[in-house]
Enzyme design. Structure first.
Site, PDB file in Angstrom:
ATOM      1  N   LYS A  66     -16.620  36.596 -47.909  1.00  0.00           N
ATOM      2  CA  LYS A  66     -15.197  36.947 -47.950  1.00  0.00           C
ATOM      3  C   LYS A  66     -14.490  36.430 -49.203  1.00  0.00           C
ATOM      4  CE  LYS A  66     -14.404  37.385 -42.972  1.00  0.00           C
ATOM      5  NZ  LYS A  66     -13.542  37.015 -41.849  1.00  0.00           N
ATOM      6  N   ASP A 102      -7.549  39.992 -40.824  1.00  0.00           N
ATOM      7  CA  ASP A 102      -7.829  39.025 -39.756  1.00  0.00           C
ATOM      8  C   ASP A 102      -6.549  38.498 -39.107  1.00  0.00           C
ATOM      9  OD1 ASP A 102     -10.622  39.098 -39.836  1.00  0.00           O
ATOM     10  OD2 ASP A 102     -10.718  37.626 -41.450  1.00  0.00           O
TER      11      ASP A 102
END
Ligand code: ATR
Length: 277
Positions: A66, A102
């Site tokens: 990420k 997220d």
């Protein structure tokens, strides 16, 4: 031609994202495929480049890539820049847009699936790693009364909180022991302690009456969930967040917001059937 999407990570075999996106695509009638791609630990960029060259339209990015995806993107959303992490890539010619869904996934799960509004509430975020970082800005945007970030290594929580100094309310970072005497309406476990079946060293009393304990992991009953249950808190795992962050990625790629409820229900049933929960 069928549009190609994928999730990239290492490991990746366990990923539920292909079945989530297949569910969304069926429901909304989109002509798309979604596969799992295992990238070598030192081979994120060439693996993504090969996927783009083969006509890939977008990707989800998971552990441990990420942060690398932030550098790979040519353009970043504000929420991805602040999180220092990208979980969704959109490819359009030479443009590589990086976003992070997220935080919105967590907030939507809390609000839409669990009926919890963050505004005006006392929120405790446990952990100061990538998972915690990914959700802080979105939590602050919802105007909680307080946001405490507590971590085993207190300094990391303090450093992380200081990165959000410009936001209201001010997030405060501390160690786990510093939570003694305080209580919270929503306690979110963003540590990886559950992966090793480790309990967190939490002072008694942190769960207020009617509080919710939210474990970001899914597919297992963690010591945090057991601790919270025995303290009388309601308990949720991170399966809803997984589905909601996927829905936001799907919206970015396809311009359509899928209905998450049936997909979440199906996934929950699959997990229960497999004995994971
Ligand atoms: P992730 O990307 O999953 O957040 P990470 O960046 O390695 O992973 O961060 C892991 C987090 O879980 C950290 O906050 C870590 O605490 P430290 O900073 O003190 O290492 C926390 N963590 C992991 N195992 C833990 C345990 N057994 N007890 C308490 N905290 C734990």
């Amino acid at each position: 031609m069928t549009d190609r999407y994928a999730v990239i990570g290492h490991p990746i075999a366990h990923s539920k994202s292909p079945s989530i996106h297949a569910g969304f695509a069926r429901q909304t009638g989109q002509d798309m495929s979604y596969e799992k791609i295992l990238a070598p630990l030192d081979g994120f960029a060439p693996t993504v480049q090969a996927f783009v060259a083969a006509g890939g339209r977008g990707m989800n990015v998971t552990v441990p890539f990420k942060q690398e995806a932030v550098r790979f993107a040519t353009r970043l959303s504000e929420r991805a820049r602040l999180a220092g992490a990208v979980n969704t890539l959109v490819f359009d010619g030479s443009d590589i847009y990086g976003d992070n869904t997220d935080g919105i996934g967590l907030v939507r799960d809390l609000r839409d699936n669990l009926g919890r509004i963050i505004a005006g509430q006392r929120i405790l975020l446990l952990g100061a790693g990538g998972a915690a970082r990914g959700v802080i800005q979105t939590l602050l945007n919802e105007h909680p009364r307080q946001l405490a970030i507590a971590n085993r290594t207190a300094g990391k929580a303090q450093d992380l909180a200081s990165e959000y100094a410009g936001f209201t309310p001010q997030a405060h970072g501390c160690g786990l022991a510093d939570l003694a005497g305080r209580s919270f309406d929503i306690v979110i476990n963003a540590t990886s302690a559950g992966l090793t079946d480790s309990a967190l060293d939490l002072p008694a009393g942190i769960f207020a009456a009617n509080s919710l304990a939210y474990e970001m992991l899914y597919g297992r009953e963690t010591p945090f969930m057991r601790q919270a249950r025995s303290a009388g808190a309601a308990v949720a795992d991170g399966l809803g967040m997984l589905v909601e962050q996927a829905a936001e990625a799907f919206l970015l790629w396809r311009g359509i917001c899928p209905d998450t409820a049936p997909v979440l229900k199906e996934l929950r049933a699959e997990l229960q059937h497999s004995g994971a929960l």
